[in-house]
Design an enzyme around this catalytic site. Structure first.
Site, PDB file in Angstrom:
ATOM      1  CB  SER A   1      -0.940   0.015   1.221  1.00 25.70           C
ATOM      2  OG  SER A   1      -0.199   0.161   2.413  1.00 25.70           O
TER       3      SER A   1
ATOM      4  NE  ARG B   1       2.020   5.341   5.128  1.00 26.88           N
ATOM      5  CZ  ARG B   1       1.840   5.478   6.418  1.00 26.88           C
ATOM      6  NH1 ARG B   1       0.614   5.558   6.909  1.00 26.88           N
ATOM      7  NH2 ARG B   1       2.864   5.551   7.249  1.00 26.88           N
TER       8      ARG B   1
ATOM      9  CG  ASP C   1      10.830   1.365   2.623  1.00 32.57           C
ATOM     10  OD1 ASP C   1      12.002   0.941   2.677  1.00 32.57           O
ATOM     11  OD2 ASP C   1       9.877   0.687   2.203  1.00 32.57           O
TER      12      ASP C   1
ATOM     13  CG  ASN D   1      17.436  -6.489   4.220  1.00 29.01           C
ATOM     14  OD1 ASN D   1      18.055  -5.599   4.767  1.00 29.01           O
ATOM     15  ND2 ASN D   1      16.782  -6.315   3.095  1.00 29.01           N
TER      16      ASN D   1
END
Length: 485
Positions: free
Chosen positions: A13, A15, A235, A294
Site C-alpha cells: 500500500s 499513502r 523507506d 534484512n
C-alpha cells in the site's frame, strides 16, 4: 503553519501523510491511501509504476480539497527496483519487482567472475539476489543500452513530478554499486554489469531541495504548489530517522513486510566478520550508515493469512497464537524457501516436517511458529551486532507496523532479554517529514527531531520476563539455522 506531505509507498500500500508542527509537537494526518501490489505477466513480476504516479496525483488533489495550497513534499519507497528512461524522457520497459525470479542464480554467476569478498570490501552491502547489481547483470543488454537514465523507483516518481533526474543516496546504496571510499558508483562493477556512470543521475543528499512540481501538472490537476525535497527515499532510511532513540547504544527494528534490524553508525563496517554474517552498510541521512541485516519479517504471516483465505484478521491471528505453547515449532526465517513460495502454509509445514519437528496445523500454531522464530532471529542478530561492532546494545526500539503486535513485542523483549521500546507506528512517514522540517529550518537537527517524536506519539516499553530454558530453545534454533547454511 507550514505543511509537509510524505508520500510513503510500501509493497502492499501507499499513502500521503501531511505533517506539521503545533505547540512543540509533530502532528500527522493521513489524507489519502491506495493499494499497491506485484503483478505477474508472462512469468515475470512487475510493479504498476504508472498507477503509483497517478495515485500520488490523486492524493495531491485530495490535499488541495482539504485546503492545502502550498506544501513541501518528499517520497520514500522500497529500494533496489528501477525504471529505464530513454533520451526522450520516456520509460522503456515495465519496472521489475524484486521478487521476480530472473536473478535466482545471479550471485553464483557473478561469483565466477569476481570475488564476493572483494565486492563487499568495496561496497559493504549485504548480498541479496534481488539487489540492483544482480538485476542489472541479468537485464536485457539491448534494453540497457537504450537507457539514458536508470532511476530507482522514488527517483522516477520525483522525475515524473518535476522533470528533474536525481539519484538519492540512501536508496542508491541499496543498488550494491556505491563505493564506500570514493562515495560514488563503482566503475569496475558498472563495467562488469554493462552500464555507464552517466546512466545514473547525480547523487543527492537527503535534505536537498529538488525543485517545484511541474506547472503543467499542477494546473492540469489543480494541485497545491509543492516544493519537492529530497528525503531519505529508501523507506528503511526514513524509518530509522523516525526512531525516537535518545539512549546510547540502542538498536532498531523496523518491523513490517521485512524486519530490518541494526544500529546507526558514523563509519561503515565492512570486514570479514560482517561479510560472513551478511550485514549491510546502507547509507543513511546526515552522514550515517545503517549497519543492519534484512530479516524475512511480517511477510511470513501476511502470506499465511492470505493462504488461509484472509478469514482471520492479523489481530485474530495474534490472539490465536497467544493460546499456543511457545517454541513448539521453529523455522529459519531467512531460508530462501520463504522468499516467494507458492504457498507459505505448506512451506512452513514442510520445513518443520523436514527438520524433524512437530508440524503446525492450525492458524494459531502457524502464527506462533512465525512469531517465536522471528523473536529468536532477533536475538541472534543482536548478538552478531554486538560481536561485530564491539559495543553492547542495551535497548531495542521497534517501529513500524509490527508495533501493533503486542505479543511479538513482549516476546521479543523476553527473548532478547532487554527492554523493547515500541513506537511509533508511523516512523517512516515521520522520518520523511522531519527531513523536510530540518530542510526548511523548523527543526535544527536529527537529535531535536527524535526528541520531538518521542514527546509527540504513544510509546510503550516492554520489560523482559524470564523464559524457562531459553538457552535450550535458542540452541535448538541455532541448529536449525546451521542446517540451512
Amino acid at each position: 503553519m507550514k505543511k509537509h506531505i510524505a508520500v510513503d509507498i510500501g509493497a502492499s500500500s501507499g499513502r500521503l501523510v501531511v505533517g506539521w508542527k503545533q505547540e512543540g509537537k509533530i502532528q500527522l494526518e493521513e489524507i489519502y491511501r491506495f493499494e499497491n501490489e506485484i503483478r505477474s505477466e508472462n512469468g515475470s513480476c512487475f510493479w504498476n509504476i504508472e498507477k503509483l504516479f497517478n495515485e500520488i496525483v490523486n492524493g495531491l488533489k485530495k490535499a488541495r480539497e482539504k485546503g492545502i495550497e502550498e506544501c513541501t513534499l518528499g517520497i520514500d519507497t522500497w529500494g533496489v527496483d528501477y525504471a529505464l528512461i530513454d533520451a526522450k524522457g520516456n520509460r522503456i520497459q515495465e519496472v521489475y519487482a524484486y521478487r521476480d525470479e530472473r536473478t535466482k542464480t545471479a550471485i553464483q554467476d557473478i561469483r565466477k567472475k569476481v570475488s564476493l569478498e572483494e565486492i563487499y570490501k568495496k561496497i559493504g552491502i549485504q548480498f541479496l539476489s534481488f539487489n540492483t547489481l544482480f538485476q542489472l547483470y541479468v537485464h536485457d543488454k539491448e534494453e540497457l543500452a537504450k537507457a539514458y537514465k536508470i532511476l530507482l523507483v522514488p527517483d522516477y516518481l520525483y522525475y515524473r513530478l518535476t522533470g528533474i533526474f536525481i539519484s538519492e543516496k540512501t536508496n542508491a546504496s541499496t543498488t550494491q554499486l556505491l563505493n564506500l571510499e570514493t562515495k560514488e558508483y563503482d566503475e569496475e562493477l558498472l563495467k562488469l554489469i554493462g552500464v555507464k556512470r552517466e546512466q545514473f543521475a547525480t547523487l543527492v543528499e537527503p535534505g536537498e531541495v529538488i525543485g517545484s512540481i511541474s506547472e503543467l501538472l499542477r494546473k492540469q490537476h489543480n494541485l497545491p504548489r509543492c516544493e519537492l525535497i529530497c528525503v531519505a527515499s529508501h523507506d528503511t532510511a526514513s524509518a530509522v530517522i523516525g526512531v525516537p532513540g535518545v539512549e546510547e547504544c540502542f538498536a532498531y527494528l523496523c518491523s513490517g513486510t521485512w524486519s530490518l534490524m541494526g544500529v546507526e553508525n558514523m563509519i561503515p563496517i565492512a570486514n570479514q566478520e560482517s561479510f560472513c554474517k551478511n550485514f549491510t552498510n546502507e547509507w543513511g541521512a546526515y552522514g550515517t550508515y545503517r549497519f543492519l541485516k534484512n530479516i524475512m519479517g511480517l511477510w511470513l504471516i501476511q502470506e499465511v493469512r492470505r493462504n488461509l483465505g484472509n478469514k482471520l484478521s492479523f489481530a485474530e491471528l495474534v490472539s490465536e497464537a497467544s493460546k499456543i505453547s511457545p517454541f513448539k515449532f521453529l523455522i529459519h526465517c531467512n531460508d530462501d524457501c520463504f522468499l516467494k513460495p507458492e504457498n507459505m502454509v505448506l512451506e512452513v509445514q514442510n520445513y518443520c516436517r523436514n527438520t524433524g519437528q512437530l508440524v503446525p496445523t492450525t492458524a494459531g500454531e502457524l502464527a506462533r511458529c512465525i512469531f517465536d522464530s522471528l523473536a529468536l532471529t532477533y536475538r541472534k542478530t543482536l548478538g552478531e551486532i554486538s560481536s561485530i561492532t564491539g559495543y553492547p546494545v542495551n535497548c531495542l526500539h521497534i517501529v513500524g507496523g509490527g508495533v501493533q503486535n503486542e505479543l511479538l513485542c513482549q516476546l521479543t523483549a523476553d527473548v532478547v532479554e532487554m527492554p523493547v521500546v515500541a513506537g511509533p507506528v508511523e516512523s517512516t512517514a515521520l522520518g520523511n517529514i522531519v527531513v523536510q522540517m530540518i530542510s526548511t529550518g523548523e527543526l535544527r537537527n536529527l537529535k531535536e527531531a527524535r526528541n520531538m517524536i518521542m514527546n509527540s506519539f504513544p510509546i510503550k516499553t516492554y520489560q523482559p520476563a524470564v523464559i524457562t530454558k531459553l538457552d535450550e530453545v535458542y540452541h535448538r534454533f541455532n541448529q536449525l539455522v546451521s542446517m540451512g547454511k
